[in-house]
Design a protein around this motif. Structure first.
Motif, PDB file in Angstrom:
ATOM      1  N   LYS A  38       0.858  -1.197   0.000  1.00 30.96           N
ATOM      2  CA  LYS A  38       0.000   0.000   0.000  1.00 30.96           C
ATOM      3  C   LYS A  38       0.895   1.249   0.000  1.00 30.96           C
ATOM      4  CE  LYS A  38      -4.233  -1.821   0.319  1.00 30.96           C
ATOM      5  NZ  LYS A  38      -4.738  -2.466   1.518  1.00 30.96           N
ATOM      6  N   VAL A  39       1.963   1.200   0.794  1.00 31.92           N
ATOM      7  CA  VAL A  39       2.891   2.341   0.850  1.00 31.92           C
ATOM      8  C   VAL A  39       3.509   2.571  -0.534  1.00 31.92           C
ATOM      9  CG1 VAL A  39       5.152   3.096   1.768  1.00 31.92           C
ATOM     10  CG2 VAL A  39       3.401   2.156   3.312  1.00 31.92           C
ATOM     11  N   GLN A  40       3.880   1.465  -1.196  1.00 25.88           N
ATOM     12  CA  GLN A  40       4.532   1.581  -2.510  1.00 25.88           C
ATOM     13  C   GLN A  40       3.628   2.249  -3.540  1.00 25.88           C
ATOM     14  OE1 GLN A  40       5.698  -2.558  -2.872  1.00 25.88           O
ATOM     15  NE2 GLN A  40       7.855  -1.997  -2.848  1.00 25.88           N
ATOM     16  N   SER A  41       2.322   2.102  -3.406  1.00 24.81           N
ATOM     17  CA  SER A  41       1.438   2.774  -4.367  1.00 24.81           C
ATOM     18  C   SER A  41       0.967   4.134  -3.855  1.00 24.81           C
ATOM     19  CB  SER A  41       0.247   1.894  -4.719  1.00 24.81           C
ATOM     20  OG  SER A  41      -0.487   1.596  -3.553  1.00 24.81           O
ATOM     21  N   LEU A  42       0.756   4.264  -2.536  1.00 20.46           N
ATOM     22  CA  LEU A  42       0.189   5.496  -1.988  1.00 20.46           C
ATOM     23  C   LEU A  42       1.179   6.666  -2.010  1.00 20.46           C
ATOM     24  CD1 LEU A  42      -2.230   6.887  -0.564  1.00 20.46           C
ATOM     25  CD2 LEU A  42      -1.177   6.266   1.606  1.00 20.46           C
ATOM     26  N   VAL A  43       2.418   6.425  -1.611  1.00 22.50           N
ATOM     27  CA  VAL A  43       3.376   7.539  -1.498  1.00 22.50           C
ATOM     28  C   VAL A  43       3.593   8.218  -2.857  1.00 22.50           C
ATOM     29  CG1 VAL A  43       5.720   8.210  -0.844  1.00 22.50           C
ATOM     30  CG2 VAL A  43       4.412   6.691   0.643  1.00 22.50           C
ATOM     31  N   PRO A  44       3.860   7.464  -3.942  1.00 21.59           N
ATOM     32  CA  PRO A  44       3.999   8.136  -5.241  1.00 21.59           C
ATOM     33  C   PRO A  44       2.719   8.872  -5.652  1.00 21.59           C
ATOM     34  CG  PRO A  44       4.777   5.870  -5.370  1.00 21.59           C
ATOM     35  CD  PRO A  44       4.143   6.024  -4.033  1.00 21.59           C
ATOM     36  N   SER A  45       1.548   8.304  -5.313  1.00 25.32           N
ATOM     37  CA  SER A  45       0.308   8.960  -5.739  1.00 25.32           C
ATOM     38  C   SER A  45       0.104  10.285  -4.991  1.00 25.32           C
ATOM     39  CB  SER A  45      -0.900   8.032  -5.600  1.00 25.32           C
ATOM     40  OG  SER A  45      -1.296   7.934  -4.257  1.00 25.32           O
TER      41      SER A  45
ATOM     42  N   GLY B  53      18.510  -1.020  -6.053  1.00 33.55           N
ATOM     43  CA  GLY B  53      19.507  -0.179  -6.719  1.00 33.55           C
ATOM     44  C   GLY B  53      19.579   1.247  -6.182  1.00 33.55           C
ATOM     45  N   GLY B  54      18.694   1.588  -5.240  1.00 34.18           N
ATOM     46  CA  GLY B  54      18.738   2.940  -4.646  1.00 34.18           C
ATOM     47  C   GLY B  54      19.890   3.050  -3.662  1.00 34.18           C
ATOM     48  N   PRO B  55      20.286   4.301  -3.303  1.00 31.03           N
ATOM     49  CA  PRO B  55      21.362   4.459  -2.314  1.00 31.03           C
ATOM     50  C   PRO B  55      20.974   3.843  -0.959  1.00 31.03           C
ATOM     51  CG  PRO B  55      20.343   6.588  -2.842  1.00 31.03           C
ATOM     52  CD  PRO B  55      19.748   5.581  -3.771  1.00 31.03           C
ATOM     53  N   ASP B  56      21.976   3.474  -0.164  1.00 31.50           N
ATOM     54  CA  ASP B  56      21.710   2.824   1.140  1.00 31.50           C
ATOM     55  C   ASP B  56      20.913   3.724   2.068  1.00 31.50           C
ATOM     56  OD1 ASP B  56      22.900   0.531   0.517  1.00 31.50           O
ATOM     57  OD2 ASP B  56      24.819   0.957   1.490  1.00 31.50           O
ATOM     58  N   CYS B  57      21.214   5.022   2.005  1.00 29.46           N
ATOM     59  CA  CYS B  57      20.643   5.938   2.976  1.00 29.46           C
ATOM     60  C   CYS B  57      20.388   7.267   2.273  1.00 29.46           C
ATOM     61  CB  CYS B  57      21.671   6.094   4.095  1.00 29.46           C
ATOM     62  SG  CYS B  57      21.163   7.259   5.323  1.00 29.46           S
TER      63      CYS B  57
ATOM     64  N   TYR C 261      11.981   6.381   3.423  1.00 32.16           N
ATOM     65  CA  TYR C 261      12.971   6.218   2.343  1.00 32.16           C
ATOM     66  C   TYR C 261      12.283   6.390   0.980  1.00 32.16           C
ATOM     67  CZ  TYR C 261      16.661   4.455  -0.655  1.00 32.16           C
ATOM     68  OH  TYR C 261      17.611   4.358  -1.636  1.00 32.16           O
ATOM     69  N   THR C 262      11.129   5.755   0.820  1.00 29.16           N
ATOM     70  CA  THR C 262      10.405   5.836  -0.456  1.00 29.16           C
ATOM     71  C   THR C 262      10.097   7.296  -0.793  1.00 29.16           C
ATOM     72  OG1 THR C 262       9.430   3.675   0.035  1.00 29.16           O
ATOM     73  CG2 THR C 262       8.345   4.972  -1.685  1.00 29.16           C
ATOM     74  N   SER C 263       9.655   8.036   0.212  1.00 28.07           N
ATOM     75  CA  SER C 263       9.298   9.439   0.016  1.00 28.07           C
ATOM     76  C   SER C 263      10.539  10.297  -0.269  1.00 28.07           C
ATOM     77  CB  SER C 263       8.588   9.948   1.272  1.00 28.07           C
ATOM     78  OG  SER C 263       7.626  10.896   0.945  1.00 28.07           O
ATOM     79  N   LEU C 264      11.613  10.049   0.466  1.00 30.64           N
ATOM     80  CA  LEU C 264      12.867  10.787   0.242  1.00 30.64           C
ATOM     81  C   LEU C 264      13.395  10.537  -1.169  1.00 30.64           C
ATOM     82  CD1 LEU C 264      14.617  10.073   3.661  1.00 30.64           C
ATOM     83  CD2 LEU C 264      14.014  12.356   2.815  1.00 30.64           C
ATOM     84  N   TYR C 265      13.285   9.292  -1.610  1.00 38.80           N
ATOM     85  CA  TYR C 265      13.776   8.911  -2.934  1.00 38.80           C
ATOM     86  C   TYR C 265      12.985   9.661  -4.022  1.00 38.80           C
ATOM     87  CZ  TYR C 265      15.249   5.871  -6.801  1.00 38.80           C
ATOM     88  OH  TYR C 265      15.756   5.392  -7.984  1.00 38.80           O
ATOM     89  N   LEU C 266      11.665   9.682  -3.855  1.00 32.19           N
ATOM     90  CA  LEU C 266      10.802  10.316  -4.864  1.00 32.19           C
ATOM     91  C   LEU C 266      10.935  11.838  -4.870  1.00 32.19           C
ATOM     92  CD1 LEU C 266       7.566   8.254  -4.229  1.00 32.19           C
ATOM     93  CD2 LEU C 266       8.933   8.195  -6.308  1.00 32.19           C
ATOM     94  N   SER C 267      11.222  12.417  -3.699  1.00 31.16           N
ATOM     95  CA  SER C 267      11.200  13.880  -3.572  1.00 31.16           C
ATOM     96  C   SER C 267      12.597  14.482  -3.544  1.00 31.16           C
ATOM     97  CB  SER C 267      10.486  14.264  -2.286  1.00 31.16           C
ATOM     98  OG  SER C 267      11.219  13.793  -1.162  1.00 31.16           O
ATOM     99  N   ARG C 268      13.625  13.655  -3.770  1.00 31.52           N
ATOM    100  CA  ARG C 268      15.013  14.107  -3.645  1.00 31.52           C
ATOM    101  C   ARG C 268      15.243  14.801  -2.295  1.00 31.52           C
ATOM    102  NH1 ARG C 268      13.922  15.598  -9.023  1.00 31.52           N
ATOM    103  NH2 ARG C 268      14.878  14.164 -10.513  1.00 31.52           N
ATOM    104  N   GLY C 269      14.706  14.181  -1.249  1.00 28.44           N
ATOM    105  CA  GLY C 269      15.011  14.654   0.102  1.00 28.44           C
ATOM    106  C   GLY C 269      14.025  15.643   0.694  1.00 28.44           C
ATOM    107  N   ARG C 270      12.975  16.002  -0.064  1.00 25.28           N
ATOM    108  CA  ARG C 270      12.030  17.016   0.442  1.00 25.28           C
ATOM    109  C   ARG C 270      10.911  16.360   1.262  1.00 25.28           C
ATOM    110  NH1 ARG C 270      10.709  22.396  -1.148  1.00 25.28           N
ATOM    111  NH2 ARG C 270      12.319  22.467  -2.740  1.00 25.28           N
ATOM    112  N   SER C 271      11.308  15.532   2.203  1.00 30.45           N
ATOM    113  CA  SER C 271      10.346  14.839   3.065  1.00 30.45           C
ATOM    114  C   SER C 271      10.890  14.869   4.481  1.00 30.45           C
ATOM    115  CB  SER C 271      10.194  13.370   2.661  1.00 30.45           C
ATOM    116  OG  SER C 271      10.013  13.250   1.291  1.00 30.45           O
TER     117      SER C 271
END
Length: 211
Positions: free
Chosen positions: A53-60, A111-115, A155-165
């Motif tokens: 659910k997180v994987q679909s909700l956060v991007p939406s 494949g995303g960065p560790d942190c 992490y999912t949100s940081l990845y999508l927003s380039r840190g704006r979370s």
């Protein structure tokens, strides 16, 4: 400023395990009652404690609102303070969610960065909120959001927003704070976060004029 630049989305989590009432969602709803001021368009969402659910909700949420900032709030049974998380981690997700699922890869983004660190300086937010007279809620900073749905969401949100979370952990209700007190703390914290984002953007604009 166009309105999308003042849109803020805040999420809390639904019930799980012994947390039949999740303090994070109670705190978010209390904060919504208080609001973030007239110039902020605030949206709140309850997130189910399920990886898929997180994987679909956060991007939406990012796609629908194009927010200035998304702040995720979660409960931690070990927390006794309101805790600002500096970063999200990609690997080590072995805990099963509410539907007894965990990702095969045990990571958020293959494949995303560790942190990934938030662009918001949590130490600054902590200092500024702690200096607020009469808040009556202790605020601390942490580098480990705990490798469960909270960390996964962050992490999912940081990845999508380039840190704006941002991610904020709250203690369970009554240990020691009420939902109302947590709501007030969230309001103060998110206002400081927006203030710091404004300052950072002003600095970038000034530098662009100099060059």
């Amino acid at each position: 400023m166009d309105n999308s630049s003042r849109t803020v989305v805040v999420t809390g989590f639904g019930p799980f395990g012994e947390h039949t009432v999740n303090a994070s969602w109670v705190a978010v709803q209390e904060m919504k009652k208080l609001g973030l001021g007239n110039n902020v368009d605030l949206h709140v969402h309850e997130v189910p404690v399920e990886y898929q659910k997180v994987q679909s909700l956060v991007p939406s949420l990012w796609k629908q609102f194009h927010p200035r900032l998304i702040v995720h709030v979660g409960v931690s049974g070990m927390a006794t303070t309101v805790t600002l998380e500096k970063c999200g981690r990609n690997h080590g997700y072995k805990g099963l969610d509410n539907s007894s699922f965990c990702p095969d890869s045990q990571c958020c983004i293959v494949g995303g960065p560790d942190c990934i660190n938030s662009v918001i300086d949590m130490e600054s937010v902590c200092k500024r909120v702690t200096a607020t007279a009469g808040l009556g809620v202790a605020v601390t900073v942490s580098k480990d959001a705990g490798r469960y749905l909270c960390d996964f969401t962050y992490y999912t949100s940081l990845y999508l927003s380039r840190g704006r979370s941002a991610f904020i952990h709250v203690p369970p209700l009554g240990k020691p704070y009420s939902g109302e007190e947590l709501g007030r703390a969230l309001q103060a914290i998110i206002r400081e976060m927006l203030e710091l984002l404004d300052q950072a953007e002003d600095q970038i604009r000034c530098q662009q004029h100099i060059h």
